[in-house]
Design a protein around this motif. Structure first.
Motif, PDB file in Angstrom:
ATOM      1  N   VAL A 125     -17.986  10.142   4.142  1.00  0.00           N
ATOM      2  CA  VAL A 125     -18.669   9.145   5.246  1.00  0.00           C
ATOM      3  C   VAL A 125     -20.103   9.256   5.430  1.00  0.00           C
ATOM      4  N   ILE A 126     -20.766  10.328   5.178  1.00  0.00           N
ATOM      5  CA  ILE A 126     -22.224  10.393   5.524  1.00  0.00           C
ATOM      6  C   ILE A 126     -22.952  10.385   4.059  1.00  0.00           C
ATOM      7  N   CYS A 127     -22.350  10.913   2.983  1.00  0.00           N
ATOM      8  CA  CYS A 127     -22.933  10.809   1.659  1.00  0.00           C
ATOM      9  C   CYS A 127     -22.583   9.592   0.826  1.00  0.00           C
ATOM     10  N   ILE A 216     -20.331  24.043   1.877  1.00  0.00           N
ATOM     11  CA  ILE A 216     -20.847  23.545   0.725  1.00  0.00           C
ATOM     12  C   ILE A 216     -20.774  21.868   1.487  1.00  0.00           C
ATOM     13  N   SER A 217     -19.861  21.504   1.854  1.00  0.00           N
ATOM     14  CA  SER A 217     -19.761  20.136   2.452  1.00  0.00           C
ATOM     15  C   SER A 217     -21.057  19.784   3.334  1.00  0.00           C
ATOM     16  N   PHE A 222     -26.022  17.850   5.511  1.00  0.00           N
ATOM     17  CA  PHE A 222     -27.175  18.117   6.456  1.00  0.00           C
ATOM     18  C   PHE A 222     -28.448  17.601   5.457  1.00  0.00           C
ATOM     19  N   TYR A 223     -28.287  17.607   4.163  1.00  0.00           N
ATOM     20  CA  TYR A 223     -29.300  17.050   3.306  1.00  0.00           C
ATOM     21  C   TYR A 223     -29.562  15.693   3.612  1.00  0.00           C
ATOM     22  N   SER A 224     -28.420  14.983   3.489  1.00  0.00           N
ATOM     23  CA  SER A 224     -28.301  13.419   3.601  1.00  0.00           C
ATOM     24  C   SER A 224     -28.636  12.965   4.986  1.00  0.00           C
ATOM     25  N   ARG A 234     -29.844   9.281  12.714  1.00  0.00           N
ATOM     26  CA  ARG A 234     -29.591  10.776  12.351  1.00  0.00           C
ATOM     27  C   ARG A 234     -28.644  11.242  13.701  1.00  0.00           C
ATOM     28  N   SER A 235     -29.002  10.877  14.767  1.00  0.00           N
ATOM     29  CA  SER A 235     -28.159  11.180  15.823  1.00  0.00           C
ATOM     30  C   SER A 235     -26.769  10.706  15.631  1.00  0.00           C
ATOM     31  N   LYS A 236     -26.609   9.523  15.157  1.00  0.00           N
ATOM     32  CA  LYS A 236     -24.848   9.123  15.008  1.00  0.00           C
ATOM     33  C   LYS A 236     -24.419   9.810  13.940  1.00  0.00           C
ATOM     34  N   ALA A 237     -25.173  10.248  12.984  1.00  0.00           N
ATOM     35  CA  ALA A 237     -24.635  10.947  11.873  1.00  0.00           C
ATOM     36  C   ALA A 237     -24.305  12.517  12.506  1.00  0.00           C
TER      37      ALA A 237
END
Length: 308
Positions: A125-127, A216-217, A222-224, A234-237
């Motif tokens: 979803v994030i990456c 690892i996930s 967090f990097y993304s 960022r807050s939504k993620a």
């Protein structure tokens, strides 16, 4: 009823969480309430996700599976524990004990791997948001859930097969409120060195593999997130991950404390507190953790209940 003292046990006695008579009734009412909330919360989540097209997404498919596991795992342990608060003789047949052990292992192992799959969903979803619908196909989602259950069943077969080879000629009083591996091993008069080693290896595998996969996930996640420029983004993620991180931390933390602490620190009180977390408290909390901050769950609930 006397408990026979021979090599093949036919009957065990379970200890309650506490031996203090004045606490039996309050604990009975407390855990009866916890179990009722667990059933309503998890069964309600499963039915809501099934009934609402808005929630027919990979993330909620896994949440529905998690709610089903939580409902089943709690039902395996909690009703017997609740009854033990009001019965003076907390007896359980050998066959019932092994059955309880089988289902307990199936659901606790499956939950660990399902939480790992949910971490992967959040990674996608994030990456890779543009590939989310393609990557998380119904086929892959079903395969991940099926794999979690298969690993749970295989672990249960190994654990239970090993336990059924043991002789129980010591005291048949299980120093726990349900039939778990470690308390049963402590009752055996057989040589348990190899079995303990085997179960330790399997337990390590079923805890370290999901933990490393989740770690690892979230490293990639967090990097993304840190590369997102807007604070709102960022807050939504972070909000997408927060509920899952809480559930993972509580589940794997209590499991690790219970099964991988030094033998010198063994204590019934410590084991009971840790066990209560992952057998009773976590199944109750998970629907609350995952639903309270989800606007789509609240919206789906209104549509199902009110029709708007």
């Amino acid at each position: 009823m006397a408990i026979a003292n021979h090599s093949t046990a036919t009957l065990f006695a379970l200890l309650a969480l506490t031996q203090q008579p004045e606490l039996q009734l309050p604990l009975f009412l407390l855990f009866l309430g916890v179990y009722m909330v667990t059933v309503v919360g998890n069964l309600g989540m499963v039915l809501l996700i099934a009934a609402s097209p808005l929630l027919h997404t990979p993330m909620y498919y896994f949440l529905s599976s998690l709610s089903f596991i939580n409902l089943c795992s709690s039902t395996v342990i909690t009703p017997k524990m609740v009854v033990n608060f009001i019965w003076k003789k907390n007896l359980i047949l050998y066959s019932e004990c092994m059955t309880q052990l089988v289902f307990f292992v199936v659901f606790v192992v499956a939950e660990g791997y399902l939480l790992t799959s949910m971490a992967y969903v959040r990674y996608v979803v994030i990456c890779s948001p543009l590939l989310y619908n393609v990557t998380m196909s119904p086929w892959l989602c079903s395969l991940l859930v099926l794999t979690a259950f298969i690993l749970g069943v295989l672990s249960a077969v190994v654990h239970t097969s090993a336990m059924m080879k043991l002789s129980f000629c010591k005291s048949h009083i299980i120093n726990h409120y349900f039939c778990d591996v470690l308390p049963l091993l402590n009752l055996s008069c057989s040589n348990t060195h190899f079995i303990k080693l085997l179960l330790f290896v399997i337990g390590k595998f079923n805890s370290l593999v999901p933990t490393l996969a989740v770690a690892i996930s979230y490293d990639f996640i967090f990097y993304s997130i840190l590369r997102i420029r807007s604070s709102e983004g960022r807050s939504k993620a972070f909000g997408t991950c927060s509920s899952h991180l809480i559930a993972v931390g509580i589940f794997f933390g209590s499991i690790t404390f219970m099964y991988f602490k030094p033998p010198s620190s063994n204590s019934l009180d410590q084991e009971a507190v840790s066990s209560v977390f992952y057998t009773t408290v976590i199944p109750m909390l998970n629907p609350l953790i995952y639903s309270l901050r989800k606007k789509d769950v609240k919206k789906a609930s209104r549509k199902v209940l009110v029709g708007k």
